[in-house]
Design a protein around this motif. Structure first.
Motif: not given
Length: 315
Positions: A146-151
């Protein structure tokens, strides 16, 4: 030549740690046992892979080539193992990564839902910064993250889960003074020398700087805190301003009751929270099932924040 997975695993550990002792500890064997495996690997290949120096090691040109290919092979092996483990859906063993600005706020609700829906699932969770999680997913050490975009997502695919908007946080006196201004406060209006942000490597800090039109190199922005909780405690006591994502609001207000927040006018600064996996695992029901459960938990948590701090109507 007949190299084994053990050879490749030990060699990658040696390359990543830079020492025989560190590699032995990483793969849970004795240093002589690991050294013997590396020598056997070199004998089978027919060339030196490692330059043995007094304090560390360096890979030879052949060693660099082997390292690149070994990582690919090990990732494919882990992908195969994951495909077998999760072939019947969201059950068996699953390794999940979560970034630190999401984990403590999302996991309690998400894990309750996952456990209730999948009693046969053995879930292992790792909390780390985005770059480390994406590398672990790509290499097969994690099934998803689970990550935060943008990447940048090289070889990975993302399933958006929910939108997490940023609120401005500070002491009650400071927030009251900002709310009393004639024009609504926008991120680009914030004084850089008043901002406190997370330290190097946290994507939340980079995203906050971006929405403010600032760069990390600016000395007037304080980039030293290691946790969102620390930031909230500091600004609640009057030490500057910071950004709080909606998903963290309830927990951080409970921990720092002196902290107050205000919502920016539309369009509000925000991040997209997403679940990522390797592209090679697409089409598996476990991923869509997991994404749905996490999205439900996150949406519920954010709904509480929006009830407390309603969004402003569009002009």
């Amino acid at each position: 030549m007949n190299l084994t997975i053990k050879h490749l695993s030990y060699f990658v550990a040696l390359a990543e740690t830079g020492s025989f002792g560190g590699a032995a500890a990483k793969v849970h064997v004795t240093q002589p046992a690991l050294s013997l495996q590396i020598k056997d690997m070199e004998a089978r290949i027919g060339t030196a892979l490692v330059e043995r120096l007094p304090r560390d090691i360096r890979l030879t040109r052949a060693g660099q080539e082997v390292l690149t290919r070994a990582r690919v092979i090990l990732a494919q092996m882990r992908d195969l193992e994951a495909a077998v483990r999760l072939s019947e859906g969201l059950r068996g063993q699953l390794s999940l990564g979560v970034i630190p600005t999401i984990a403590p706020y999302l996991l309690p609700r998400a894990l309750t839902r996952i456990k209730a829906a999948n009693l046969d699932l053995e879930l292992r969770v790792r909390e780390a910064q985005t770059a480390d999680l994406l590398a672990a997913v790509a290499q097969g050490r994690l099934d998803a993250a689970v990550i935060a975009l943008p990447f940048e997502l090289d070889g990975l695919v993302a399933e958006p889960l929910f939108t997490d908007r940023f609120l401005l946080a500070g002491s009650r006196a400071r927030i009251d003074s900002l709310q009393g201004t004639s024009a609504p406060m926008r991120p680009t209006d914030l004084p850089p020398d008043a901002l406190l942000l997370l330290d190097e490597g946290h994507c939340l800090a980079d995203q906050a700087l971006e929405v403010c039109g600032l760069k990390r190199a600016r000395a007037s922005v304080d980039l030293g805190a290691s946790s969102l909780g620390t930031l909230c405690g500091m600004v609640g006591q009057g030490y500057g301003l910071t950004f709080v994502p909606e998903i963290a609001l309830k927990a951080e207000q409970a921990a720092s009751p002196e902290m107050a927040v205000l919502r920016f006018p539309t369009p509000e600064p925000a991040r997209t929270i997403a679940l990522v996996r390797r592209a090679s695992t697409e089409g598996k029901s476990w991923f869509t099932d997991l994404a749905a459960l996490i999205a439900e938990a996150g949406t519920t948590q954010i709904g509480l924040a929006r009830a407390d701090v309603p969004q402003q109507a569009r002009a």
